[in-house]
Design an enzyme around this catalytic site. Sequence first.
Site, mmCIF file in Angstrom:
data_model
loop_
_atom_site.group_PDB
_atom_site.id
_atom_site.type_symbol
_atom_site.label_atom_id
_atom_site.label_comp_id
_atom_site.label_asym_id
_atom_site.label_seq_id
_atom_site.Cartn_x
_atom_site.Cartn_y
_atom_site.Cartn_z
ATOM 1 N NE ARG A 20 -27.598 11.279 20.017
ATOM 2 C CZ ARG A 20 -26.770 11.524 19.930
ATOM 3 N NH1 ARG A 20 -26.172 13.187 19.204
ATOM 4 N NH2 ARG A 20 -25.754 10.982 18.828
ATOM 5 C CG ASP A 21 -26.629 12.222 15.346
ATOM 6 O OD1 ASP A 21 -27.036 13.283 15.619
ATOM 7 O OD2 ASP A 21 -26.057 11.387 14.542
ATOM 8 C CG HIS A 216 -23.725 7.340 14.428
ATOM 9 N ND1 HIS A 216 -24.213 7.647 15.292
ATOM 10 C CD2 HIS A 216 -22.592 8.857 13.723
ATOM 11 C CE1 HIS A 216 -24.413 8.664 14.750
ATOM 12 N NE2 HIS A 216 -23.972 9.424 13.768
ATOM 13 C CG HIS A 218 -23.144 11.982 9.923
ATOM 14 N ND1 HIS A 218 -24.200 12.522 10.132
ATOM 15 C CD2 HIS A 218 -23.133 11.412 11.018
ATOM 16 C CE1 HIS A 218 -23.677 12.630 11.681
ATOM 17 N NE2 HIS A 218 -24.131 11.635 11.985
ATOM 18 C CB CYS A 254 -22.025 16.917 15.041
ATOM 19 S SG CYS A 254 -21.504 17.474 16.914
ATOM 20 C CG ASN A 263 -27.302 10.132 11.719
ATOM 21 O OD1 ASN A 263 -26.386 10.012 12.358
ATOM 22 N ND2 ASN A 263 -27.996 11.485 11.917
#
Length: 313
Positions: A20-21, A216, A218, A254, A263
């Site tokens: 996903r990300d 989460h 980055h 994002c 990430n």
Amino acid sequence: MSESGPLPAPQVELVEVGPRDGLQNEDRALPPAVRAEMVGRLVAAGVRRLETVSFVRPDRVPQMAGAEEVMAAVPTTAADGAPVTHVGLVLNARGAQRAVETAVGEINVVVPVTDEFATRNQGTDVDGMLEAAAAAVEVARGAGLGVSVTLAVAFGCPFAGPVPTDRVAAVTERVLALGVDELAYADTIGVGAPSQVVALGDLLPTGAGAPRLRFHFHNTRNTGYANAWTAATLAGGRGAPVALDASVGGFGGCPFAPAATGNIATEDLLYLLEKGGVAATPVDRGQLVATAGWVSTALASPVQGLLGKAGEF
């Protein structure tokens, strides 16, 4: 295990967010069949909880189009019979309704903690997002799904700047009132430092019935792994595992946050945790490195993680 012997280390649950990300900010959109194959490779490596898809508008995030097709093709159990939990990201009740009609076992609702980011990302303010989250939670609970909420830009916002801990605390309190299973604090643009990790972790209550804690991170400014290590150390004091998001190969970002790249890489994170004596979800790092290379070829985008370049020690 460390070279000096076993340590009374905290426990970490890995949440793989690469499907996903890891893909949503790439120039090339992978077809659903390729994304499902990526998931299959990750499950074969030992991953058991993944943020697999997002149920959002394809015109806004074309890389995530075809979520239902992906979910129809991914394994729900591993080769050894272990269950695989697929998480679907949603922004509202409509997304949650799409999710419950698939093999998703859990929804993750994203709620920014600043009005500036919420407005640009989701077209409403924080109050509006909390209302949307409540509606999504209701849909998920009605279908018997687990629920987590991720507080975006909790460490800093690209439009509002630094975010005070008190601001995050106020939004946290309102999310806890929804009765979620887990709450995640996201460093969406990679500006956080370990001291913030500790401060935000302290916002979540402990003990019986308390939601699980997740982070989460980055690595945009090279602090992601220091933050992850700090988060891992919180588990001992909480008496419960802390979940950490990571993306195979370090892909991700994002699309609504300028320069929010990278990430933390799953393979690099697991190397760090093992060398530090921290028990985490057991995953084959060699298979992760191979999967990262496969994803890199599919995306025509370089691997951001370092373990595949440097090799095991």
